[in-house]
Design an enzyme around this catalytic site. Structure first.
Site, PDB file in Angstrom:
ATOM      1  N   ASP A  41       0.808  -1.100  -0.074  1.00  0.00           N
ATOM      2  CA  ASP A  41      -0.455   0.071   0.058  1.00  0.00           C
ATOM      3  C   ASP A  41       0.779   0.721   0.073  1.00  0.00           C
ATOM      4  OD1 ASP A  41      -2.339  -1.009   0.021  1.00  0.00           O
ATOM      5  OD2 ASP A  41      -2.818  -1.481   1.680  1.00  0.00           O
ATOM      6  N   ALA A 149     -10.711   6.587   1.152  1.00  0.00           N
ATOM      7  CA  ALA A 149      -9.631   5.495   0.401  1.00  0.00           C
ATOM      8  C   ALA A 149      -9.199   5.436   1.709  1.00  0.00           C
ATOM      9  CB  ALA A 149      -9.228   5.817  -0.244  1.00  0.00           C
TER      10      ALA A 149
END
Length: 251
Positions: A41, A149
């Site tokens: 990520d 998000a």
């Protein structure tokens, strides 16, 4: 399909990039129809920041640890997966911070902007929303504003809410709040402008962080959504960001 493969420094990501490049070819990001990011990520966030000037979607494949923003890694059927992928368009936050020496800094954050105590004592923060003072004094280890998000990242670890990707809200979450002890944060409209004023900054120094870009000794931090900047992320069908956000709430 013209693909630009980018990879983190991890050996497993570099190996995957070499294998996929041999199989599908590789072009510079500026010439690509899609960018495939190989890593975790953190690398995905870095790729989105680095390519924000390009009108090119980014498809991640997990060669890291958690990979919430990534798809499952596979060397086969990549072209079919890219053509069938679902799109999620997200806007980052813009942070404007003023430091105690008078310097000003601006940074974008896809996940969150956080304020963290930088000394042994708790931070004291004053919070205003759209120019209206909402909290005179928050004593805490820190506070953050997260996008949908980013709501499953640092925000979730701080016991903040998970936000559906289409909710058009931001999460304002305290970290280890001491006073008010029971304050759990707030949900704000996406258009809200949040301002933190640091109280007693010399005695209780605070740093501000926007997706890993940090500034020490801040005295004010203003945060707002930045609609002029957008990022397009691709996900395999049935595993899009909306589904992931919902699923995370039942684990």
């Amino acid at each position: 399909m013209k693909i630009a493969f980018v990879a983190s420094r991890a050996d497993v990501a570099q190996t995957a990039r070499a294998v996929l490049t041999r199989r599908y070819g590789n072009v510079p990001a500026a010439e690509a129809e899609v960018i495939v990011a190989l890593g975790g990520d953190g690398f995905m966030l870095a790729t989105l920041h680095e390519t924000q000037a390009l009108d090119v979607p980014v498809y991640g494949m997990n060669r890291g640890t958690i990979g919430f923003l990534m798809n499952e890694y596979s060397e086969t059927d990549l072209i079919d997966r890219l053509r069938a992928a679902e799109r999620a368009v997200i806007n980052p936050l813009v942070m404007q911070a003023t430091q105690i020496n008078g310097n000003m800094a601006t940074a974008l954050a896809i996940n969150e902007v956080s304020l963290l105590r930088a000394g042994p004592q708790a931070a004291k923060l004053q919070i205003s929303v759209d120019g209206r003072l909402r909290m005179h004094e928050l004593v805490c280890d820190g506070a953050l504003v997260a996008t949908p998000a980013g709501s499953t990242a640092y925000n979730y670890s701080a016991h903040g809410p998970i936000l559906p990707i289409g909710s058009d809200v931001l999460a304002l979450t305290a970290m280890a709040a001491f006073r008010p002890r029971r304050w759990r944060g707030a949900l704000l409209p996406k258009q809200a402008r949040v301002r933190f004023d640091v109280l007693e900054p010399e005695k209780r120094p605070v740093m501000a962080d926007a997706d890993g870009t940090s500034y020490r000794d801040v005295i004010t931090v203003e945060i707002a959504s930045e609609p002029s900047v957008s990022h397009t992320i691709l996900f395999d069908p049935g595993h899009g960001l909306e589904e992931r956000l919902i699923s995370e709430q039942f684990t």
